[in-house]
Scaffold this motif. Structure first.
Motif, PDB file in Angstrom:
ATOM      1  N   ARG A  31      44.119  37.112  42.185  1.00  0.00           N
ATOM      2  CA  ARG A  31      43.005  36.428  42.779  1.00  0.00           C
ATOM      3  C   ARG A  31      42.323  37.247  43.883  1.00  0.00           C
ATOM      4  NH1 ARG A  31      43.999  31.441  46.141  1.00  0.00           N
ATOM      5  NH2 ARG A  31      45.004  33.214  47.311  1.00  0.00           N
ATOM      6  N   ASP A  32      43.214  37.478  44.960  1.00  0.00           N
ATOM      7  CA  ASP A  32      42.700  38.218  46.149  1.00  0.00           C
ATOM      8  C   ASP A  32      42.057  39.672  45.724  1.00  0.00           C
ATOM      9  OD1 ASP A  32      43.115  36.069  47.588  1.00  0.00           O
ATOM     10  OD2 ASP A  32      44.855  36.754  48.345  1.00  0.00           O
ATOM     11  N   ARG A  33      42.816  40.268  44.715  1.00  0.00           N
ATOM     12  CA  ARG A  33      42.331  41.662  44.502  1.00  0.00           C
ATOM     13  C   ARG A  33      40.965  41.363  43.847  1.00  0.00           C
ATOM     14  NH1 ARG A  33      44.667  46.248  44.157  1.00  0.00           N
ATOM     15  NH2 ARG A  33      46.786  46.522  44.929  1.00  0.00           N
ATOM     16  N   ILE A  34      41.040  40.738  42.940  1.00  0.00           N
ATOM     17  CA  ILE A  34      39.659  40.484  42.287  1.00  0.00           C
ATOM     18  C   ILE A  34      38.392  40.086  43.041  1.00  0.00           C
ATOM     19  CG2 ILE A  34      38.325  39.091  40.321  1.00  0.00           C
ATOM     20  CD1 ILE A  34      40.929  39.469  38.556  1.00  0.00           C
ATOM     21  N   CYS A  35      38.746  39.074  43.802  1.00  0.00           N
ATOM     22  CA  CYS A  35      37.699  38.423  44.806  1.00  0.00           C
ATOM     23  C   CYS A  35      37.375  39.486  45.979  1.00  0.00           C
ATOM     24  CB  CYS A  35      38.159  37.055  45.165  1.00  0.00           C
ATOM     25  SG  CYS A  35      37.978  35.945  43.871  1.00  0.00           S
ATOM     26  N   GLY A  36      38.338  40.526  46.373  1.00  0.00           N
ATOM     27  CA  GLY A  36      38.283  41.214  47.372  1.00  0.00           C
ATOM     28  C   GLY A  36      38.623  40.399  48.782  1.00  0.00           C
TER      29      GLY A  36
END
Length: 494
Positions: A365-370
């Motif tokens: 999630r954090d990778r995709i959302c930055g």
């Protein structure tokens, strides 16, 4: 063979994907890792679908022992030695955060899933020193751990380490309401991925982001996960206390529950695990590398211990699980490879799929959302810790070579007519090598002796009547239908 979780919970059937679609994010795999990832992404406003080759939670998720804990064997002393105290601390932080995130989701969604906060113990029956080392290591990475001398177990222990604030639950009861919030396509097997497109047997999905949450990755290149993991099996029996049990320490008849105050695991690889669920005691153990159980007897060894320790107990369920083991005991979570910037992976959870699945969902999630995330580096699939990985890399490589050469060179000694009823084996028949299971009535079921993944020779598992691959852990039923990946093709012979 059915776990207590799957006996209690049924999911609504979902349609299969029949036409091409375009979506922001596609998750491949509807086990707990895939569903949690989809849920957290959808909470961020991202359009996401999940595709599943079989049914929701039909793989490893339904066969877990469902311990939500940051206590992953005696891992913290090992991690500090291998990757340093800072990275070991982030590993601990991520798994502790996973426990808290479960609590938050359960509260927010008002989920009744038998969630209970419990202490988690690792005990040793002989070696106090390794327990003391882990207590010190846990303290160094920020976990409050206690040294414990006596336990509520049916045998004496030398010492134990206790993690407080851990938990257990019914994983399928937890996933049922989450699955209703997501777009999931069942019986939609991903067979190929190319750039930003996932190909299934009936349709293709164009996506900005692709997440592979299939337990063991089915894409060999890039990534090369088949060179960096093997799989292991473990077994569980669920015991119900019989009438007239004289030991209140074993079973509290007034409350109708087993009198254990936590979850327990032996520090010895050949030891046993314990946890309760309602009026059941889950006794686990008898683990082995997948494809190395030709003698069988895993369930029977558990039953022997049950008769010794709990002579009045009755068996209600028995089941088994399969776990992906990485070279350095840390899951691979993050970019699938350096050459696939839009594809992510979550695998290698060892025997700790509950917290590792949540950690995976949070990292992806954090990778995709930055979003900022200080612990994703620890789990990066692109890492390589030489001191932690070299021995296992050589060992796994040797197993793969042995499996491949055995399939190519070894001529089976057994003939079809010599195979006893109720048994399976690799036999020579009409000049060819086959895997054959002969049932109690004498009917024979033929399969290819080679795994459809990379061609290693399969081995018979008499405890579960399956054909298992000793190289990478693919499994098939007696008709050759795939049960467990990385293989995606069947091996049955008409």
């Amino acid at each position: 063979m059915k776990s207590v979780w799957s006996d209690e919970v049924s999911f609504e059937k979902k349609e299969s994907l029949e036409q091409d679609i375009k979506v922001d994010t596609v998750v491949i795999g509807a086990g707990i890792a895939g569903i949690l990832t989809g849920y957290l992404l959808q909470e961020q406003g991202i359009e996401v679908i999940i595709i599943e080759g079989n049914q929701i939670a039909s793989g490893v998720t339904k066969n877990t022992t469902a311990k939500i804990t940051s206590q992953h064997d005696l891992i913290y002393h090992k991690l500090i030695d291998q990757i340093g105290v800072d990275q070991a601390t982030w590993y601990a932080f991520a798994n502790q955060k996973a426990i808290e995130t479960y609590k938050e989701i359960i509260s927010k969604e008002n989920i009744d899933c038998e969630f209970e906060e419990k202490s988690s113990y690792i005990y040793s029956r002989e070696n106090q020193e390794i327990i003391e080392q882990e207590v010190e290591a846990a303290s160094r990475v920020g976990i409050l751990a206690d040294f414990v001398a006596g336990l509520q177990l049916p045998f004496d222990t030398k010492a134990a380490i206790r993690f407080n604030g851990q938990a257990q639950f019914n994983p399928l009861k937890f996933l049922l309401p989450l699955s209703k919030k997501l777009t999931i396509y069942e019986n939609t097997l991903a067979v190929h991925v190319e750039k930003n497109t996932v190909y299934t047997s009936k349709a293709k999905i164009v996506a900005k982001h692709i997440i592979v949450a299939t337990h063991y990755p089915f894409i060999n290149i890039p990534g090369y996960y088949f060179m960096r993991m093997h799989q292991e099996r473990s077994y569980v029996i669920a015991l119900e206390c019989g009438e007239g049990d004289p030991e209140k320490l074993v079973f509290d008849s007034m409350r109708e529950e087993w009198n254990l105050d936590g979850m327990y695991l032996d520090a010895d690889k050949d030891g046993y695990s314990f946890r309760t669920y309602k009026n059941l005691l889950l006794l686990g153990g008898s683990g082995h590398r997948t494809g190395e159980n030709h003698i069988g007897g895993c369930y029977e060894r558990l039953r022997e211990k049950a008769r010794e320790w709990y002579p009045n107990a009755r068996e209600r369920y028995h089941w088994s699980a399969q776990d992906c083991m990485t070279l350095d005991s840390i899951p691979y979570i993050g970019l699938y490879s350096s050459s696939t910037p839009n594809m992510y992976v979550a695998t290698g959870f060892k025997k700790w799929g509950m917290t590792s699945s949540m950690v995976s969902a949070m990292i992806i999630r954090d990778r995709i959302c930055g979003n900022e995330n200080d612990y994703m580096e620890v789990f990066s699939p692109q890492r390589f810790h030489l001191s932690a990985s070299a021995t296992n890399l050589m060992k796994d490589g040797a197993k793969s070579v042995a499996g491949l050469t055995k399939g190519m060179l070894k001529i089976p000694k057994e003939k079809l007519e010599e195979l006893p009823s109720g048994h399976g084996g690799i036999v020579e028949y009409e000049g060819e090598k086959y895997g054959v299971y002969k049932d109690e009535e004498g009917e024979c079921f033929f399969v290819s002796a080679k795994c459809a993944h990379l061609g290693c020779q399969l081995e018979w598992n008499p405890d579960e009547l399956t054909w298992d691959c000793p190289c990478h852990g693919s499994r098939y039923d007696i008709r050759g239908k795939v049960i467990s990946n990385p293989a995606i093709n069947d091996i049955g012979i008409e």
